[in-house]
Design a protein around this motif. Structure first.
Motif, mmCIF file in Angstrom:
data_model
loop_
_atom_site.group_PDB
_atom_site.id
_atom_site.type_symbol
_atom_site.label_atom_id
_atom_site.label_comp_id
_atom_site.label_asym_id
_atom_site.label_seq_id
_atom_site.Cartn_x
_atom_site.Cartn_y
_atom_site.Cartn_z
ATOM 1 N N GLN A 119 1.067 -1.149 -0.070
ATOM 2 C CA GLN A 119 0.063 0.038 0.005
ATOM 3 C C GLN A 119 1.032 1.215 -0.178
ATOM 4 O OE1 GLN A 119 -2.744 0.174 3.597
ATOM 5 N NE2 GLN A 119 -3.818 2.054 2.529
ATOM 6 N N HIS A 120 1.982 1.430 0.868
ATOM 7 C CA HIS A 120 2.854 2.495 0.944
ATOM 8 C C HIS A 120 3.511 2.636 -0.405
ATOM 9 C CE1 HIS A 120 5.964 5.063 2.295
ATOM 10 N NE2 HIS A 120 6.876 4.450 1.934
ATOM 11 N N GLU A 121 4.095 1.457 -1.262
ATOM 12 C CA GLU A 121 4.887 1.673 -2.193
ATOM 13 C C GLU A 121 3.745 1.908 -3.393
ATOM 14 O OE1 GLU A 121 6.278 -2.215 -2.868
ATOM 15 O OE2 GLU A 121 8.319 -1.907 -1.963
ATOM 16 N N ALA A 122 2.470 1.849 -3.391
ATOM 17 C CA ALA A 122 1.461 1.986 -4.590
ATOM 18 C C ALA A 122 1.357 3.777 -4.274
ATOM 19 C CB ALA A 122 0.169 1.255 -4.153
ATOM 20 N N LYS A 123 1.359 4.255 -2.890
ATOM 21 C CA LYS A 123 1.031 5.554 -2.465
ATOM 22 C C LYS A 123 2.324 6.361 -3.001
ATOM 23 C CE LYS A 123 -0.409 8.680 1.142
ATOM 24 N NZ LYS A 123 0.217 10.034 0.288
ATOM 25 N N ILE A 124 3.478 5.976 -2.878
ATOM 26 C CA ILE A 124 4.664 6.595 -3.410
ATOM 27 C C ILE A 124 4.579 6.720 -4.855
ATOM 28 C CG2 ILE A 124 7.073 6.408 -3.511
ATOM 29 C CD1 ILE A 124 6.133 7.562 -0.935
ATOM 30 N N ALA A 125 4.351 5.668 -5.537
ATOM 31 C CA ALA A 125 4.260 5.568 -6.947
ATOM 32 C C ALA A 125 3.511 6.623 -7.602
ATOM 33 C CB ALA A 125 4.032 4.037 -7.553
ATOM 34 N N ALA A 126 2.186 6.915 -6.677
ATOM 35 C CA ALA A 126 1.100 7.769 -7.266
ATOM 36 C C ALA A 126 1.421 9.156 -6.840
ATOM 37 C CB ALA A 126 -0.354 7.239 -6.492
ATOM 38 N N ASP A 127 1.953 9.339 -5.639
ATOM 39 C CA ASP A 127 2.311 10.888 -5.241
ATOM 40 C C ASP A 127 3.815 11.059 -5.760
ATOM 41 O OD1 ASP A 127 -0.011 10.540 -3.703
ATOM 42 O OD2 ASP A 127 0.947 10.405 -1.817
ATOM 43 N N LEU A 128 4.566 10.427 -5.953
ATOM 44 C CA LEU A 128 5.982 10.664 -6.524
ATOM 45 C C LEU A 128 6.349 9.939 -7.572
ATOM 46 C CD1 LEU A 128 7.312 11.093 -2.874
ATOM 47 C CD2 LEU A 128 6.481 12.859 -4.231
ATOM 48 N N PRO A 129 5.657 10.033 -8.888
ATOM 49 C CA PRO A 129 6.086 9.222 -9.649
ATOM 50 C C PRO A 129 7.573 9.085 -10.450
ATOM 51 C CG PRO A 129 4.690 10.612 -10.621
ATOM 52 C CD PRO A 129 4.811 10.979 -9.205
ATOM 53 N N PHE A 130 8.199 10.278 -10.111
ATOM 54 C CA PHE A 130 9.668 10.350 -10.544
ATOM 55 C C PHE A 130 10.483 9.482 -9.776
ATOM 56 C CE2 PHE A 130 8.700 13.631 -7.351
ATOM 57 C CZ PHE A 130 9.851 13.396 -6.548
ATOM 58 N N LEU A 131 9.987 9.045 -8.561
ATOM 59 C CA LEU A 131 10.833 8.233 -7.603
ATOM 60 C C LEU A 131 10.474 6.710 -8.179
ATOM 61 C CD1 LEU A 131 10.131 9.467 -3.971
ATOM 62 C CD2 LEU A 131 12.536 9.624 -5.366
ATOM 63 N N ALA A 132 9.314 6.457 -8.532
ATOM 64 C CA ALA A 132 8.992 4.907 -9.024
ATOM 65 C C ALA A 132 9.874 4.794 -10.367
ATOM 66 C CB ALA A 132 7.715 4.980 -9.294
ATOM 67 N N THR A 133 10.055 5.791 -11.313
ATOM 68 C CA THR A 133 10.798 5.812 -12.627
ATOM 69 C C THR A 133 12.183 5.625 -12.123
ATOM 70 O OG1 THR A 133 9.023 7.066 -13.472
ATOM 71 C CG2 THR A 133 11.076 7.051 -14.818
ATOM 72 N N ALA A 134 12.800 6.402 -11.263
ATOM 73 C CA ALA A 134 14.324 6.313 -11.068
ATOM 74 C C ALA A 134 14.613 4.997 -10.442
ATOM 75 C CB ALA A 134 14.531 7.416 -10.100
ATOM 76 N N SER A 135 13.552 4.483 -9.548
ATOM 77 C CA SER A 135 14.133 2.993 -9.057
ATOM 78 C C SER A 135 13.952 2.095 -10.195
ATOM 79 C CB SER A 135 13.113 2.825 -7.752
ATOM 80 O OG SER A 135 11.641 2.847 -8.237
ATOM 81 N N ALA A 136 13.000 2.137 -11.063
ATOM 82 C CA ALA A 136 13.014 1.004 -12.101
ATOM 83 C C ALA A 136 13.980 1.218 -12.873
ATOM 84 C CB ALA A 136 11.654 1.449 -12.947
ATOM 85 N N VAL A 137 14.966 2.375 -13.196
ATOM 86 C CA VAL A 137 15.952 2.461 -14.046
ATOM 87 C C VAL A 137 17.111 1.772 -13.184
ATOM 88 C CG1 VAL A 137 17.710 3.892 -15.205
ATOM 89 C CG2 VAL A 137 15.155 4.526 -15.307
#
Length: 198
Positions: free
Chosen positions: A180-198
């Motif tokens: 749930q926390h990871e989904a919230k971070i991905a929604a609120d701060l998508p640039f973090l999710a993109t950076a961690s995927a790279v």
């Protein structure tokens, strides 16, 4: 880690004070990369003596060890807890423990019970030929002679031992909250999710 609620049966009436981790498992046993087999090296110097308390027919495989003050002092080797578990010991009762040993024991599913010296003296007498009963839920140690000793334990440690939860188990028990926390971070701060995927 196996849950602990109730440990009952033979208790080894050891009673020695200031037993350090080198006595529990000598340094030359630390070359192994597995926990299995360390029980053979546990208390090696003591067990080299004929008629030692650990290898009597009654005490082999006993789940409880009654020790003296300052049990587990010395180095921080986690192998000491591994060796006790491999011997079959899941509960150690003593007047006090080294903090590091106590932490290692807890993280590996060994219940450490602190009781006053008078209670230890009584248990050492009873354990010679009678079983001891340790109940974590009620935080009591009892004997067939109606002795009843209560002990304190940190509520968090009690919860983990009752549930068989080590650090990995604790993390997995929060899986839904983590997702749930990871989904919230991905929604609120998508640039973090993109950076961690790279």
């Amino acid at each position: 880690m196996k849950p602990i609620n109730h440990v009952a049966g033979t208790a080894i009436p050891f009673g020695a004070k200031n037993v350090d981790t080198d006595v529990i498992i000598p340094a030359h046993w630390l070359k192994t990369i597995t926990r299995e087999g360390l029980g053979k090296g546990a208390f090696e110097a003591i067990r080299a003596e004929e008629g030692n308390i650990f290898d009597t027919e009654r005490n082999k495989g006993a789940p409880i060890l009654i020790a003296g003050d300052n049990f587990g002092c010395g180095s921080s080797r986690e192998h000491a807890a591994w060796a006790l578990l491999d011997m079959g010991i899941t509960c150690v009762i003593a007047p006090s423990f080294s903090d590091i040993f106590s932490g290692n024991a807890f993280k590996n599913g060994i219940l450490t019970v602190v009781l006053p010296q008078e209670a230890i003296d009584r248990l050492l007498v009873v354990a010679v030929d009678q079983p001891i009963d340790v109940d974590l839920e009620s935080q009591t140690v009892t004997t067939p002679f109606q002795d009843r000793f209560t002990f304190d334990i940190d509520p968090f440690r009690k919860h983990c031992l009752l549930g068989g939860l080590d650090e990995v188990g604790l993390t997995l028990s929060r899986d839904a909250a983590i997702k749930q926390h990871e989904a919230k971070i991905a929604a609120d701060l998508p640039f973090l999710a993109t950076a961690s995927a790279v």
